[in-house]
Each structure stands twice: as C-alpha cells, then as structure tokens.
Design a protein around this motif. Structure first.
Motif, PDB file in Angstrom:
ATOM      1  N   ARG A   1       0.897  -1.170   0.000  1.00  0.00           N
ATOM      2  CA  ARG A   1       0.000   0.000   0.000  1.00  0.00           C
ATOM      3  C   ARG A   1       0.923   1.204   0.000  1.00  0.00           C
ATOM      4  N   ASP A   2       1.614   1.402  -1.129  1.00  0.00           N
ATOM      5  CA  ASP A   2       2.687   2.392  -1.177  1.00  0.00           C
ATOM      6  C   ASP A   2       2.170   3.820  -1.113  1.00  0.00           C
ATOM      7  N   GLY A   3       2.993   4.684  -0.596  1.00  0.00           N
ATOM      8  CA  GLY A   3       2.694   6.116  -0.533  1.00  0.00           C
ATOM      9  C   GLY A   3       3.607   6.757   0.494  1.00  0.00           C
TER      10      GLY A   3
ATOM     11  N   HIS B   1       3.379  11.191   4.604  1.00  0.00           N
ATOM     12  CA  HIS B   1       2.503  12.350   4.834  1.00  0.00           C
ATOM     13  C   HIS B   1       1.168  12.205   4.114  1.00  0.00           C
ATOM     14  N   ARG B   2       1.057  11.168   3.263  1.00  0.00           N
ATOM     15  CA  ARG B   2      -0.240  10.908   2.617  1.00  0.00           C
ATOM     16  C   ARG B   2      -0.810   9.555   3.038  1.00  0.00           C
ATOM     17  N   MET B   3      -0.138   8.846   3.929  1.00  0.00           N
ATOM     18  CA  MET B   3      -0.557   7.479   4.264  1.00  0.00           C
ATOM     19  C   MET B   3      -1.550   7.501   5.427  1.00  0.00           C
TER      20      MET B   3
ATOM     21  N   GLY C   1      11.033 -12.074   3.092  1.00  0.00           N
ATOM     22  CA  GLY C   1      11.255 -10.662   3.427  1.00  0.00           C
ATOM     23  C   GLY C   1      11.343  -9.845   2.153  1.00  0.00           C
ATOM     24  N   SER C   2      12.278  -8.907   2.126  1.00  0.00           N
ATOM     25  CA  SER C   2      12.413  -8.077   0.923  1.00  0.00           C
ATOM     26  C   SER C   2      13.686  -7.242   0.994  1.00  0.00           C
ATOM     27  N   ILE C   3      14.233  -6.967  -0.164  1.00  0.00           N
ATOM     28  CA  ILE C   3      15.317  -5.975  -0.273  1.00  0.00           C
ATOM     29  C   ILE C   3      14.889  -4.658   0.384  1.00  0.00           C
TER      30      ILE C   3
ATOM     31  N   GLY D   1      15.298  -0.235   2.953  1.00  0.00           N
ATOM     32  CA  GLY D   1      14.305   0.845   2.935  1.00  0.00           C
ATOM     33  C   GLY D   1      13.926   1.182   1.500  1.00  0.00           C
ATOM     34  N   GLN D   2      12.817   1.877   1.351  1.00  0.00           N
ATOM     35  CA  GLN D   2      12.398   2.300   0.003  1.00  0.00           C
ATOM     36  C   GLN D   2      11.465   3.491   0.133  1.00  0.00           C
ATOM     37  N   TYR D   3      11.750   4.526  -0.616  1.00  0.00           N
ATOM     38  CA  TYR D   3      10.892   5.719  -0.674  1.00  0.00           C
ATOM     39  C   TYR D   3       9.450   5.284  -0.934  1.00  0.00           C
ATOM     40  N   GLY D   4       8.525   5.753  -0.111  1.00  0.00           N
ATOM     41  CA  GLY D   4       7.103   5.434  -0.317  1.00  0.00           C
ATOM     42  C   GLY D   4       6.658   4.129   0.302  1.00  0.00           C
ATOM     43  N   GLN D   5       7.478   3.549   1.168  1.00  0.00           N
ATOM     44  CA  GLN D   5       7.137   2.227   1.728  1.00  0.00           C
ATOM     45  C   GLN D   5       7.455   2.117   3.226  1.00  0.00           C
ATOM     46  N   VAL D   6       7.140   3.113   4.014  1.00  0.00           N
ATOM     47  CA  VAL D   6       7.456   2.956   5.453  1.00  0.00           C
ATOM     48  C   VAL D   6       6.733   1.739   6.035  1.00  0.00           C
ATOM     49  N   ASN D   7       5.501   1.504   5.574  1.00  0.00           N
ATOM     50  CA  ASN D   7       4.732   0.361   6.083  1.00  0.00           C
ATOM     51  C   ASN D   7       5.359  -0.967   5.655  1.00  0.00           C
ATOM     52  N   TYR D   8       5.619  -1.082   4.374  1.00  0.00           N
ATOM     53  CA  TYR D   8       6.151  -2.333   3.818  1.00  0.00           C
ATOM     54  C   TYR D   8       7.575  -2.595   4.329  1.00  0.00           C
ATOM     55  N   ALA D   9       8.400  -1.562   4.336  1.00  0.00           N
ATOM     56  CA  ALA D   9       9.788  -1.736   4.793  1.00  0.00           C
ATOM     57  C   ALA D   9       9.815  -2.130   6.271  1.00  0.00           C
TER      58      ALA D   9
ATOM     59  N   GLY E   1      14.731  -9.279  -4.380  1.00  0.00           N
ATOM     60  CA  GLY E   1      14.754  -7.944  -4.967  1.00  0.00           C
ATOM     61  C   GLY E   1      13.486  -7.750  -5.778  1.00  0.00           C
ATOM     62  N   TYR E   2      13.599  -7.017  -6.867  1.00  0.00           N
ATOM     63  CA  TYR E   2      12.421  -6.737  -7.708  1.00  0.00           C
ATOM     64  C   TYR E   2      12.206  -7.912  -8.668  1.00  0.00           C
ATOM     65  N   ILE E   3      11.089  -8.594  -8.478  1.00  0.00           N
ATOM     66  CA  ILE E   3      10.768  -9.814  -9.218  1.00  0.00           C
ATOM     67  C   ILE E   3       9.607  -9.508 -10.165  1.00  0.00           C
TER      68      ILE E   3
ATOM     69  N   ALA F   1       2.829  -3.117 -10.672  1.00  0.00           N
ATOM     70  CA  ALA F   1       1.979  -2.011 -10.224  1.00  0.00           C
ATOM     71  C   ALA F   1       2.782  -0.747  -9.913  1.00  0.00           C
ATOM     72  N   VAL F   2       4.102  -0.868  -9.851  1.00  0.00           N
ATOM     73  CA  VAL F   2       4.935   0.322  -9.625  1.00  0.00           C
ATOM     74  C   VAL F   2       4.875   1.171 -10.899  1.00  0.00           C
ATOM     75  N   PRO F   3       4.658   2.483 -10.753  1.00  0.00           N
ATOM     76  CA  PRO F   3       4.577   3.330 -11.957  1.00  0.00           C
ATOM     77  C   PRO F   3       5.797   3.115 -12.867  1.00  0.00           C
ATOM     78  N   ALA F   4       5.534   3.012 -14.184  1.00  0.00           N
ATOM     79  CA  ALA F   4       6.588   2.632 -15.139  1.00  0.00           C
ATOM     80  C   ALA F   4       7.859   3.486 -15.042  1.00  0.00           C
TER      81      ALA F   4
HETATM   82  N1  CAA Z   1      14.083   9.022  -3.621  1.00  0.00           N
HETATM   83  C1  CAA Z   1      13.926  10.359  -3.510  1.00  0.00           C
HETATM   84  N2  CAA Z   1      12.899  11.019  -4.020  1.00  0.00           N
HETATM   85  C2  CAA Z   1      11.974  10.332  -4.689  1.00  0.00           C
HETATM   86  C3  CAA Z   1      12.066   8.942  -4.860  1.00  0.00           C
HETATM   87  C4  CAA Z   1      13.164   8.305  -4.309  1.00  0.00           C
HETATM   88  N3  CAA Z   1      13.347   6.966  -4.421  1.00  0.00           N
HETATM   89  N4  CAA Z   1      11.009   8.525  -5.577  1.00  0.00           N
HETATM   90  C5  CAA Z   1      10.266   9.627  -5.830  1.00  0.00           C
HETATM   91  N5  CAA Z   1      10.875  10.698  -5.309  1.00  0.00           N
HETATM   92  C6  CAA Z   1      10.428  12.082  -5.407  1.00  0.00           C
HETATM   93  C7  CAA Z   1      10.088  12.424  -6.845  1.00  0.00           C
HETATM   94  O1  CAA Z   1      11.249  12.795  -7.544  1.00  0.00           O
HETATM   95  C8  CAA Z   1       9.123  13.560  -6.662  1.00  0.00           C
HETATM   96  O2  CAA Z   1       9.807  14.737  -6.368  1.00  0.00           O
HETATM   97  P1  CAA Z   1       9.396  16.105  -7.110  1.00  0.00           P
HETATM   98  O3  CAA Z   1       7.961  16.343  -6.740  1.00  0.00           O
HETATM   99  O4  CAA Z   1      10.341  17.093  -6.535  1.00  0.00           O
HETATM  100  O5  CAA Z   1       9.580  15.831  -8.579  1.00  0.00           O
HETATM  101  C9  CAA Z   1       8.373  13.183  -5.395  1.00  0.00           C
HETATM  102  O6  CAA Z   1       9.208  12.261  -4.690  1.00  0.00           O
HETATM  103  C10 CAA Z   1       7.051  12.540  -5.668  1.00  0.00           C
HETATM  104  O7  CAA Z   1       7.277  11.371  -6.470  1.00  0.00           O
HETATM  105  P2  CAA Z   1       6.086  10.664  -7.220  1.00  0.00           P
HETATM  106  O8  CAA Z   1       5.623  11.551  -8.353  1.00  0.00           O
HETATM  107  O9  CAA Z   1       6.460   9.275  -7.583  1.00  0.00           O
HETATM  108  O10 CAA Z   1       4.984  10.719  -6.064  1.00  0.00           O
HETATM  109  P3  CAA Z   1       3.629   9.996  -5.953  1.00  0.00           P
HETATM  110  O11 CAA Z   1       2.985  10.552  -4.717  1.00  0.00           O
HETATM  111  O12 CAA Z   1       2.887  10.010  -7.242  1.00  0.00           O
HETATM  112  O13 CAA Z   1       4.049   8.481  -5.696  1.00  0.00           O
HETATM  113  C11 CAA Z   1       5.050   6.636  -4.647  1.00  0.00           C
HETATM  114  C12 CAA Z   1       4.851   8.153  -4.617  1.00  0.00           C
HETATM  115  C13 CAA Z   1       3.684   5.944  -4.542  1.00  0.00           C
HETATM  116  C14 CAA Z   1       5.884   6.264  -3.458  1.00  0.00           C
HETATM  117  C15 CAA Z   1       5.745   6.274  -5.963  1.00  0.00           C
HETATM  118  O14 CAA Z   1       6.954   6.985  -6.070  1.00  0.00           O
HETATM  119  C16 CAA Z   1       6.040   4.795  -6.039  1.00  0.00           C
HETATM  120  O15 CAA Z   1       5.179   3.970  -6.299  1.00  0.00           O
HETATM  121  N6  CAA Z   1       7.302   4.421  -5.806  1.00  0.00           N
HETATM  122  C17 CAA Z   1       7.730   3.013  -5.888  1.00  0.00           C
HETATM  123  C18 CAA Z   1       7.748   2.401  -4.549  1.00  0.00           C
HETATM  124  C19 CAA Z   1       8.282   1.007  -4.713  1.00  0.00           C
HETATM  125  O16 CAA Z   1       9.410   0.789  -5.157  1.00  0.00           O
HETATM  126  N7  CAA Z   1       7.491   0.036  -4.345  1.00  0.00           N
HETATM  127  C20 CAA Z   1       7.918  -1.317  -4.502  1.00  0.00           C
HETATM  128  C21 CAA Z   1       6.721  -2.156  -4.791  1.00  0.00           C
HETATM  129  S1  CAA Z   1       7.209  -3.817  -5.206  1.00  0.00           S
HETATM  130  C22 CAA Z   1       7.693  -4.449  -3.767  1.00  0.00           C
HETATM  131  O17 CAA Z   1       7.614  -3.888  -2.732  1.00  0.00           O
HETATM  132  C23 CAA Z   1       8.261  -5.829  -3.849  1.00  0.00           C
HETATM  133  C24 CAA Z   1       9.572  -5.915  -3.185  1.00  0.00           C
HETATM  134  O18 CAA Z   1       9.667  -6.483  -2.105  1.00  0.00           O
HETATM  135  C25 CAA Z   1      10.766  -5.372  -3.871  1.00  0.00           C
END
Ligand code: CAA
Length: 240
Positions: A87-89, A92-94, A133-135, A140-148, A178-180, A187-190
């Motif tokens: 449930r990525d995000g 501050h929006r989660m 688990g997961s990489i 850690g991963q931006y947008g994944q405090v819950n998942y990480a 890692g990323y499989i 579902a991760v934005p392209a």
């Molecule tokens: N590090 C630093 N800054 C980042 C960043 C990163 N890794 N990723 C994005 N940002 C920045 C962007 O550059 C952007 O900055 P600006 O506004 O200054 O341009 C800002 O953060 C917002 O980025 P987004 O447009 O992407 O923001 P969003 O709100 O539309 O989406 C998000 C945020 C949902 C987290 C989206 O970035 C995302 O989906 N990221 C991928 C997360 C991810 O890798 N998930 C893994 C899923 S698969 C999995 O989890 C399996 C596994 O075990 C590996």
C-alpha cells in the motif's frame, strides 16, 4: 514419506512458483490464498495443487486453515510465509489503514502461521520455516514505510524464532527478494520502475522461479544446519 508444505499467498506470483517447485520436488503442497477465487481455481486446475482460502492477517483463521490442511494432507512440516501486499505512498499521505493492513498481512501473518504450526513441529522434531522478506526491508524504500517496516520485522522475527527452534530441528530462514517480475512489481509506476531496474547489476527483474529455488534449498531435509540466515536474491541490487 512426502513432507507437507503450506505456502501462504501460494496461488499467484512468487508464491505460485514456490508451490509448483515444491510439488515438483515431491512435497504435498497446500497453497493458501486470500481473495482472488478465480486465480486460485485456475491455479488448481492447472497444477493439481489444492488451494485453501483464509486471511493470513487473522489469527483464528490461520489456526482453522492449518487444521483443515492437516486433516486433508497430514501434519505440516514446512511453512513458507510468502503472502504480502503493498500500500505504497509517502508517509505524509498514508492513512492509518494502509499502515495497519501491511503490518498485519505481511508481518502479523508470520506470527499467526508459525503459532499455528510450531507446536507440532517441535513435537515431531522437524520443521522448516521460510519467511519471505524483501530488499526493501533491508535497505528501505521511498514510499514504503509500512512495507519496509513489516519486511524488516520479518528479518528480526526470523532470527529470534531460529534460536527458539534450533534444538528441535526446526529451522527458520528468510529470503530477501529484490524486484521480481510479478503483478506487485508491475503495479509500480513505469517511470519509477525503469529507474529501479537501471540500478540492478544483473540488468533485469528477477523471476519468481529464482526465489522458489532458494526456498527449496532452505526447506530440504539436509539443510538442518542452515538457520537464522537471510538469503538475498536480488540481482546484486543490494549486498547486505
Ligand atoms: N528518492 C527520492 N525522491 C523520490 C524517490 C526516491 N526513491 N522517488 C520519488 N521521489 C520524489 C520524486 O522525484 C518527486 O519529487 P518532485 O515532486 O520534486 O519531482 C516526489 O518524490 C514525488 O514522487 P512521485 O511523483 O512518484 O509521487 P507519488 O505521490 O505520485 O508516488 C510513490 C509516490 C507511490 C511512493 C511512488 O513513487 C512509487 O510507487 N514508488 C515506488 C515504490 C516502490 O518501489 N514500491 C515497490 C513495490 S514492489 C515491492 O515492494 C516488492 C519488493 O519487495 C521489492
């Protein structure tokens, strides 16, 4: 004697590959799933592996699910805690639900499933537990405090339970994929995914079968000295 294995989230993605490879190796496999009945039916029709529906974040449902599997297939020797959601995000929006769902499904499930099976494993002096688990739990991963947080928790859970199980021949290990190439990663934005793949030294996403290979190694009868370890399978993206 065929060993009995439960794979949570075992009808799709990485879990599907694990279920299928374990079956090929001679295990009696029960594939748990949470919601997608259509995918589960298609999986069972194609593989011959029975699918069992319950919510792994629900403690009582896990106890009931394990009891049903044991009635059908026999005592459980192997548990692969694979079920997981994102449930990525950014935080501050989660909302709180997105935090709690991921913690309960990805980490709470490990407690629920191990609690339901550990006593039998201890009594029979054999058990193999693999937690996926997961990489992103390691690095850690931006947008994944819950998942990480949940995945990092899995790595701690693994090391603690490994110590408890050791004297009873119950091994507990983790794999950190890692990323499989699965629906979850698709579902991760392209544009985001492209940047991630560019940082994988092997130069591609992993295959689910490459995680399943690791599971088969860890659950083998002759893997009794491997416990408390984390096997990273990530194409060299993070060396931990
Ligand atoms: N590090 C630093 N800054 C980042 C960043 C990163 N890794 N990723 C994005 N940002 C920045 C962007 O550059 C952007 O900055 P600006 O506004 O200054 O341009 C800002 O953060 C917002 O980025 P987004 O447009 O992407 O923001 P969003 O709100 O539309 O989406 C998000 C945020 C949902 C987290 C989206 O970035 C995302 O989906 N990221 C991928 C997360 C991810 O890798 N998930 C893994 C899923 S698969 C999995 O989890 C399996 C596994 O075990 C590996």
């Amino acid at each position: 004697m065929s060993r009995v294995a439960i794979v949570t989230g075992g009808t799709r993605g990485i879990g599907e590959a694990i279920s299928v490879m374990l079956k090929e190796k001679g295990y009696k496999v029960a594939a748990n799933y949470g919601g997608n009945d259509e995918a589960a039916k298609e999986f069972t029709d194609r593989t011959g592996i029975p699918a069992y529906k319950w919510d792994v974040s629900d403690f009582d449902a896990c106890a009931e699910g394990v009891a049903k599997v044991e009635a059908d297939l026999g005592p459980v020797d192997v548990v692969v805690n694979n079920a997981g959601i994102t449930r990525d995000g950014t935080i501050h929006r989660m909302d709180h639900d997105k935090w709690q769902q991921v913690i309960d499904t990805n980490l709470g499930s490990c407690f629920n499933m191990c609690r339901a099976t550990i006593e039998g494993m201890r009594e029979r002096n054999f058990g193999r537990i693999v937690n996926i688990g997961s990489i992103n739990g390691q690095a850690g991963q931006y947008g994944q405090v819950n998942y990480a947080a949940a995945k990092s928790g899995i790595h701690g859970f693994t090391k603690a339970l490994a110590q408890e199980g050791a004297a009873k021949n119950v091994t507990v290990n983790a794999i950190a994929p890692g990323y499989i190439d699965t629906d979850m990663v698709a579902a991760v934005p392209a544009p985001v995914l492209e940047k991630i793949v560019a940082k994988i030294p092997v130069g591609r996403l992993g295959k689910a079968s490459e995680i399943a290979r690791g599971v088969c190694f860890l659950v083998a009868d002759d893997a009794g000295f491997v416990t408390g370890s984390t096997l990273s399978i990530n194409g060299g993206q993070h060396m931990y």
